[in-house]
Structures are given as C-alpha cells and as structure tokens.
Design a protein around this motif. Structure first.
Motif, PDB file in Angstrom:
ATOM      1  N   PHE A 143      -6.961  -0.067   1.475  1.00 58.07           N
ATOM      2  CA  PHE A 143      -7.180   0.723   2.694  1.00 58.07           C
ATOM      3  C   PHE A 143      -5.909   1.476   3.061  1.00 58.07           C
ATOM      4  O   PHE A 143      -5.914   2.702   3.254  1.00 58.07           O
ATOM      5  N   ILE A 144      -4.791   0.748   3.127  1.00 63.50           N
ATOM      6  CA  ILE A 144      -3.509   1.381   3.444  1.00 63.50           C
ATOM      7  C   ILE A 144      -3.122   2.349   2.330  1.00 63.50           C
ATOM      8  O   ILE A 144      -2.665   3.458   2.580  1.00 63.50           O
ATOM      9  N   PHE A 145      -3.336   1.909   1.092  1.00 62.03           N
ATOM     10  CA  PHE A 145      -2.972   2.743  -0.051  1.00 62.03           C
ATOM     11  C   PHE A 145      -3.670   4.105   0.005  1.00 62.03           C
ATOM     12  O   PHE A 145      -3.033   5.149  -0.125  1.00 62.03           O
ATOM     13  N   ILE A 146      -4.976   4.082   0.235  1.00 62.30           N
ATOM     14  CA  ILE A 146      -5.742   5.333   0.236  1.00 62.30           C
ATOM     15  C   ILE A 146      -5.297   6.243   1.383  1.00 62.30           C
ATOM     16  O   ILE A 146      -5.093   7.446   1.209  1.00 62.30           O
ATOM     17  N   LEU A 147      -5.088   5.660   2.565  1.00 64.64           N
ATOM     18  CA  LEU A 147      -4.655   6.476   3.704  1.00 64.64           C
ATOM     19  C   LEU A 147      -3.247   7.026   3.474  1.00 64.64           C
ATOM     20  O   LEU A 147      -2.969   8.193   3.767  1.00 64.64           O
ATOM     21  N   ALA A 148      -2.364   6.175   2.933  1.00 64.93           N
ATOM     22  CA  ALA A 148      -0.988   6.632   2.703  1.00 64.93           C
ATOM     23  C   ALA A 148      -0.965   7.736   1.652  1.00 64.93           C
ATOM     24  O   ALA A 148      -0.255   8.737   1.802  1.00 64.93           O
TER      25      ALA A 148
ATOM     26  N   GLY B  83       0.820  -1.211   0.000  1.00 63.66           N
ATOM     27  CA  GLY B  83       0.000   0.000   0.000  1.00 63.66           C
ATOM     28  C   GLY B  83       0.849   1.253   0.000  1.00 63.66           C
ATOM     29  O   GLY B  83       0.595   2.187  -0.771  1.00 63.66           O
ATOM     30  N   VAL B  84       1.899   1.287   0.833  1.00 58.90           N
ATOM     31  CA  VAL B  84       2.754   2.476   0.896  1.00 58.90           C
ATOM     32  C   VAL B  84       3.562   2.617  -0.387  1.00 58.90           C
ATOM     33  O   VAL B  84       3.692   3.717  -0.945  1.00 58.90           O
ATOM     34  N   ALA B  85       4.086   1.496  -0.897  1.00 58.12           N
ATOM     35  CA  ALA B  85       4.871   1.559  -2.136  1.00 58.12           C
ATOM     36  C   ALA B  85       4.015   2.097  -3.274  1.00 58.12           C
ATOM     37  O   ALA B  85       4.432   2.996  -4.017  1.00 58.12           O
ATOM     38  N   LEU B  86       2.801   1.590  -3.396  1.00 56.93           N
ATOM     39  CA  LEU B  86       1.920   2.056  -4.465  1.00 56.93           C
ATOM     40  C   LEU B  86       1.583   3.529  -4.289  1.00 56.93           C
ATOM     41  O   LEU B  86       1.521   4.287  -5.256  1.00 56.93           O
ATOM     42  N   ALA B  87       1.387   3.945  -3.040  1.00 56.35           N
ATOM     43  CA  ALA B  87       1.063   5.352  -2.795  1.00 56.35           C
ATOM     44  C   ALA B  87       2.228   6.242  -3.211  1.00 56.35           C
ATOM     45  O   ALA B  87       2.028   7.305  -3.798  1.00 56.35           O
ATOM     46  N   LEU B  88       3.461   5.799  -2.937  1.00 57.22           N
ATOM     47  CA  LEU B  88       4.627   6.594  -3.326  1.00 57.22           C
ATOM     48  C   LEU B  88       4.729   6.693  -4.854  1.00 57.22           C
ATOM     49  O   LEU B  88       4.998   7.753  -5.407  1.00 57.22           O
ATOM     50  N   VAL B  89       4.467   5.555  -5.519  1.00 62.00           N
ATOM     51  CA  VAL B  89       4.550   5.553  -6.982  1.00 62.00           C
ATOM     52  C   VAL B  89       3.460   6.441  -7.583  1.00 62.00           C
ATOM     53  O   VAL B  89       3.679   7.146  -8.572  1.00 62.00           O
ATOM     54  N   LEU B  90       2.285   6.412  -6.970  1.00 60.04           N
ATOM     55  CA  LEU B  90       1.133   7.082  -7.585  1.00 60.04           C
ATOM     56  C   LEU B  90       0.835   8.444  -6.969  1.00 60.04           C
ATOM     57  O   LEU B  90      -0.216   9.017  -7.219  1.00 60.04           O
ATOM     58  N   ASP B  91       1.755   8.971  -6.160  1.00 61.28           N
ATOM     59  CA  ASP B  91       1.565  10.312  -5.604  1.00 61.28           C
ATOM     60  C   ASP B  91       1.868  11.335  -6.694  1.00 61.28           C
ATOM     61  O   ASP B  91       2.900  11.994  -6.694  1.00 61.28           O
TER      62      ASP B  91
ATOM     63  N   PRO C  59       3.589   8.115  11.219  1.00 61.57           N
ATOM     64  CA  PRO C  59       2.567   8.010  12.270  1.00 61.57           C
ATOM     65  C   PRO C  59       1.205   7.562  11.737  1.00 61.57           C
ATOM     66  O   PRO C  59       0.544   6.717  12.347  1.00 61.57           O
ATOM     67  N   VAL C  60       0.802   8.116  10.584  1.00 59.63           N
ATOM     68  CA  VAL C  60      -0.482   7.701   9.999  1.00 59.63           C
ATOM     69  C   VAL C  60      -0.429   6.225   9.634  1.00 59.63           C
ATOM     70  O   VAL C  60      -1.367   5.465   9.882  1.00 59.63           O
ATOM     71  N   ILE C  61       0.683   5.800   9.045  1.00 58.30           N
ATOM     72  CA  ILE C  61       0.817   4.403   8.635  1.00 58.30           C
ATOM     73  C   ILE C  61       0.774   3.488   9.862  1.00 58.30           C
ATOM     74  O   ILE C  61       0.161   2.417   9.833  1.00 58.30           O
ATOM     75  N   ALA C  62       1.413   3.935  10.944  1.00 58.24           N
ATOM     76  CA  ALA C  62       1.431   3.095  12.150  1.00 58.24           C
ATOM     77  C   ALA C  62       0.011   2.879  12.662  1.00 58.24           C
ATOM     78  O   ALA C  62      -0.375   1.750  12.997  1.00 58.24           O
ATOM     79  N   VAL C  63      -0.775   3.953  12.709  1.00 59.40           N
ATOM     80  CA  VAL C  63      -2.160   3.817  13.186  1.00 59.40           C
ATOM     81  C   VAL C  63      -2.957   2.916  12.242  1.00 59.40           C
ATOM     82  O   VAL C  63      -3.683   2.011  12.681  1.00 59.40           O
ATOM     83  N   ALA C  64      -2.798   3.139  10.925  1.00 59.25           N
ATOM     84  CA  ALA C  64      -3.522   2.316   9.953  1.00 59.25           C
ATOM     85  C   ALA C  64      -3.129   0.847  10.081  1.00 59.25           C
ATOM     86  O   ALA C  64      -3.978  -0.046  10.024  1.00 59.25           O
ATOM     87  N   ALA C  65      -1.831   0.600  10.291  1.00 59.64           N
ATOM     88  CA  ALA C  65      -1.362  -0.780  10.398  1.00 59.64           C
ATOM     89  C   ALA C  65      -1.935  -1.444  11.653  1.00 59.64           C
ATOM     90  O   ALA C  65      -2.354  -2.610  11.611  1.00 59.64           O
TER      91      ALA C  65
END
Lengths: 278, 298
Positions: free
Chosen positions: B173-178, B90-98, B214-220
C-alpha cells in the motif's frame, strides 16, 4: 515518453528486486491454493512441496456439505445487496455534498470522514444490543446488510466525491437548459460519467462486505452465518482439517482475486483517491 | 418560478436522505448507545431497560485493570511497529524501483493481491505458514539446518509473527502510493538539482523525499488508523495469546463483551478506542489541510 529526465532506466538488479517482491506477495497465497489441492498425507508429509498430485477432494468435501453451500450463499447475498444499496445511497449523497451549498454541508462532510475511521469492533456491542432488543434484526441477513451498508457508506461517499468533482459543471448546466430536472441531471448525465469511480467503489464495498468477520460473528446464528464466520469456527476445532480449511480460504479469496485482475487500474485509482485526495 | 426554487433548495436533502437515514440508524445511534451503555451494567439475555446505572464504575474498573493496560501496550507496539516498518520498507522499495520498468501494471496487480483478500484468510494462510510441525517456514528453517522458531507459541515471538503478517499484507500500500508520488514529481526540480551537481543520493534525500513526504504522511496516518482496526488476523493466529501477548484493543473489546460477558465494560473500552481513532483522524485532517495549503502556494 514522460519523465525521461527523472526516471532512470531499469537495470537487471531492479528487475531482480521486483520479481522477488512479486514472489513474496504471491508465495503465501500460492501455498494456500496448493494446500487446498493436496491430500491429507501430502500436507502432513513433513516436507512442503509444490510437486504433488492435485486433487479436488477438499473442495468436494467442502461444497458437498450443505451447511457450507448455505454460508457461501449467505455471504453472496449479504455482499451483493449491501454493495448495491451502498452505491446507490452513496453516490446520491456524494453528489449533494459536491454540487450543492446547503445548511449542514460541512457537518455532513466532516462526519463522513470521521465515520469512515470507526473500527468495526467498536460497533459490535451496541449493534448486537440494538439489533437484538430494539430492531428485532438479530440472526437475520437483513441485520447484517444494514450494518454493512452503514459502515461502507462513508467510504463510498468519500471516494466518489473526487470523481464527481471532476465532472464538468457545464455539462450539467447544458442538460438543465435543455429542461432536465436535478434528478435527471444526476442519473442521466453525472452517473454515466463517473462509471470508473463507481466500479472502484463497488469493488471496495463488495470486498469489505464479503470479507467482514467480527460483526457477522456477533449478529448471525448457524443458519445465517457467512463464510468467514464458518471458517473461524472450523479452525478452532481440535483436529484441524488443513486441506479443507485452505479450500474454504481459497473460495473466500476467489472473488476479490478475480476483481483485482479484472480491475486493478480502478482499484489503484480508488486507493490513491482515498489516500491522496478527499 | 417559486416551485422550481423550492425544489432546488430541497434537492440536496433528497439526495442525502437515504444515506443519512442508514448512517443514523447503523452508525450514529449505535455509537450513542455505546456511550449510554458504558455508564451501565448490562448482561446478555436481559432487556437493555433492566441495565443498572453505575456511573463511571466501568471506566474506573478499566483504569485499574492490568489486562487493559497490557492491551493498550500491545496495541501501541503493534500499531507503531507495522506503520514504521511498512513506511520504511515501502518508501525504500519505491525509491529503488522508481525506474522505467516493463510490466509495472502486472507487478502492481500482484502487489495489491494480499490487501484484497479477507483478513480472516490472511490469518489462515499465516497460521499454516507458522505451523511448527509441517508449516513451510519451519520446513525451510529445518532444511537450512536452523533451529525451529516458536512463531505463535512463545509470548516473546507471537507479537512479532503477527506484525510480520501485517507487514506482508500492507507494505505494498505504502509502496504503490510512494511510487505514484515519485513518478508524479516535477522533472524540473530533479533536473535543477542535477545541474547544480547534486549526487543521486543528495537528490533523493534533499529533493525527492521532502517532496513526497506529505503523501507519505497521509498514507502513514491511514495505516495507523487501520492498525487500530486489526482484529481478524490476530483472532485466527493467536486469539490474543499466548497469555495476553497479542491481545490488541479491538480483540480485547470482543472478548470482554462476548467471552466474559461484561458489556458495560466492553462499551467503555469501545469508547476509549473510538477516542484514540478520533484524535488520529483529526491529525489526518490537519496533515491534509497543511499539504493542500502548501500545494496552493506552489
């Protein structure tokens, strides 16, 4: 344009990635819908294909069965009533927690968070026992409605808190000066202002109640069953009727899918509020 | 005006009363009953008053039961695997698609579809996909000339298959939040890094990721807690099998209670699962308050 300094321009590659992801998300759902529109020979032909003569035969069979019609109605009744109750009770409680300083406030607010995390499986045994032997609620829709309202309340309270906190207190003050009492302030001033929050909460609540399975499995009989329970029994029969199962799956999926397309913004707001704030 | 004062003081309790009543009857009381029942032996079909007090017997039995430990292992493996995979993807995809993508809202709508449909239906879909004779996945493998995979019938594969279904459903879910967190970052921080000559990679690794951590930690943590709730998808896909290879704790509770009809033991199990979730929730509260205090300093 906001964030031009940080947001890079899109490349064909980024479009390719996002389209591929969209197909990945949609693919399995489309497979279900396609299968629900196929004849038995088409399903078992040995080559899955998206090119076929669609037929509504499976839906006719599923909906023609009076049992299924009953279970769909049960699902609808349970989800609608419990959503209504959860919203009314939940927004009142959220308002009390956000706007009032009272004895026990911290306990209520902390307890809400804890109860939001309780796995439904943990409730199956005690709720089955209590509903059957103490409350006389087993095998009744009201029993299911009660437990769904209880499990959804903490979540709704949690989401709505952040929306209520954003209502300017000056507005409430103004209404009070004009002679409104606390209840009028709440119902006539605060509620209309948190409509987006209520929409998000309603969708999440309805979705959980409509989709819930394990508690319904334990608390209902063959008259009060909901659709997810029915389909779980159907799939463990010896000869799996895939066409009909996928038709039922599609029917169960339709309300959440429709909500998602109608209100994706509210859903994402609710999801973000649930994860980031609170 | 004393009467007005009185109303004011009672008002929050009026607003709370209906929710509190439902929560007490539908959540708090059942959980207390569950604690009570875990010290008793009770069988379905008899009134609860006839339950026999057995002290810690149910817990003692659990700790000595191999199936319990297998189930604990399966649950931890499942929960850790889905959280790690979903966060990394999710985080990797968010970085690519930001990026300044057109149609973002349509794509976001599509990505939340898998989370919105019933877990039971997700189970049905994947059971069909995994079907070894006519399922689309097997057919695709066959078309590529690859050997079939015993997705659900092999004890070594079944857990992985179940994990794949969960990753499909919840990575968005993680992707959208990230992605939301990335797009909410202050432009100044990234700008400053770039002026200092940071490469794109350095900016990502040393500026963006720490800022959204911090956001990722809460989501995780939210995902981790949810992973302990999973039951339906596995119930439909494998019913815990083959053997006990996918029997996570919530499914084990259900089976202990309503298949083997050992309700006291099932209650003891429920309380243990509840305890795990409780500890995770406290961690979540801690993570949140850490984040808030950090945000307060900025």
């Amino acid at each position: 344009m906001s964030g031009t300094a940080t947001t890079r321009r899109a490349t064909p590659f980024s479009y390719a990635v996002i389209v591929a992801l969209a197909l990945l998300s949609l693919g399995p759902i489309l497979v279900m819908i396609a299968t629900s529109l196929k004849t038995k020979p088409d399903i078992f032909s040995g080559s899955f294909s998206l090119i076929f003569m669609p037929t509504l035969e499976n839906y006719r069979a599923v909906l023609g069965d009076s049992q299924n019609a009953r279970y769909l109605t049960n699902s609808l009744i349970v989800a609608t009533i419990s959503t209504g109750l959860t919203l009314v009770f939940g927004c009142m409680a959220a308002y009390a927690i956000v706007r009032f300083r009272f004895f026990g406030r911290d306990v209520v607010s902390g307890g809400t968070l804890l109860m939001r995390m309780v796995p439904p499986a943990v409730l199956t045994v005690p709720v089955f026992m209590i509903w059957t032997y103490e409350f006389g609620l087993s095998n009744s829709l009201s029993g299911v409605i009660l437990v769904y309202t209880a499990i959804n309340l903490p979540f709704v309270i949690w989401i709505l808190q952040s929306f209520i906190a954003q209502v300017p207190p000056a507005l409430e003050e103004a209404a009070r000066i004009d002679g409104a009492n606390d209840f009028q302030v709440f119902f006539l001033v605060v509620l209309p202002m948190i409509r987006p929050g209520l929409a998000a909460a309603a969708i999440f609540t309805f979705r959980i109640a409509w989709n819930e399975f394990i508690l319904a499995l334990v608390l209902t009989n063959r008259f009060t069953r909901t659709m997810p329970v029915k389909v779980s029994l159907f799939i463990n029969e010896h000869n799996i009727e895939w066409g009909q199962i996928m038709a039922i799956g599609t029917l169960i999926a339709i309300p959440p899918l429709v909500f998602t397309f109608l209100a994706s913004r509210q859903i994402i707001t609710g999801m973000t509020a649930g994860a980031v704030k609170g | 005006m004393p009467s007005r004062q009185g109303l004011n003081r009672a008002t929050p309790y009026f607003f709370l009363a209906p929710a509190a009543a439902v929560a007490l009857v539908g959540l708090v009381y059942p959980m207390l009953r569950s604690v009570w029942l875990s010290f008793h032996e009770w069988s379905i079909g008899t009134p609860p008053e006839s339950a026999r007090f057995v002290g810690l017997e149910n817990y003692r039995w659990l700790v000595a039961d191999d199936a319990f430990w297998v189930s604990v292992g399966v649950t931890l493996a499942f929960a850790l695997a889905v959280v790690v995979l979903e966060v990394v993807l999710g985080v990797a995809l968010a970085l690519v698609l930001d990026r300044d993508l057109r149609g973002t809202s349509l794509f976001r709508t599509i990505f939340i579809l898998p989370m919105m449909i019933a877990p039971i239906v997700v189970g049905l879909i994947w059971r069909f996909l995994y079907n070894e004779q006519f399922g689309p996945l097997s057919q695709a493998l066959k078309a590529l000339g690859l050997p079939g995979v015993p997705w659900l019938s092999s004890p070594d594969m079944a857990l992985l298959s179940v994990i794949i279904a969960d990753v499909w459903q919840w990575t968005p879910f993680i992707f959208i939040l990230a992605l939301a967190a990335l797009q909410g970052l202050p432009a100044s921080a990234i700008e400053a890094a770039r002026i200092d000559g940071a490469t794109r990679w350095q900016t990502t690794w040393y500026i963006k990721l720490p800022l959204i951590a911090p956001v990722i930690a809460v989501a995780a943590l939210l995902r981790l807690i949810d992973a302990f709730k999973v039951l339906e998808v596995i119930y439909i896909l494998t019913e815990g099998g083959p053997g006990l290879s996918t029997e996570i704790l919530s499914l084990h509770i259900y089976k202990t209670a309503f298949v083997s009809q050992q309700l006291g033991r099932a209650s003891a199990l429920s309380n243990l699962l509840l305890l795990i979730v409780l500890v995770l929730t406290l961690l979540l509260v801690l993570a949140r308050s850490l984040r808030e205090s950090r945000a307060g300093k900025e």
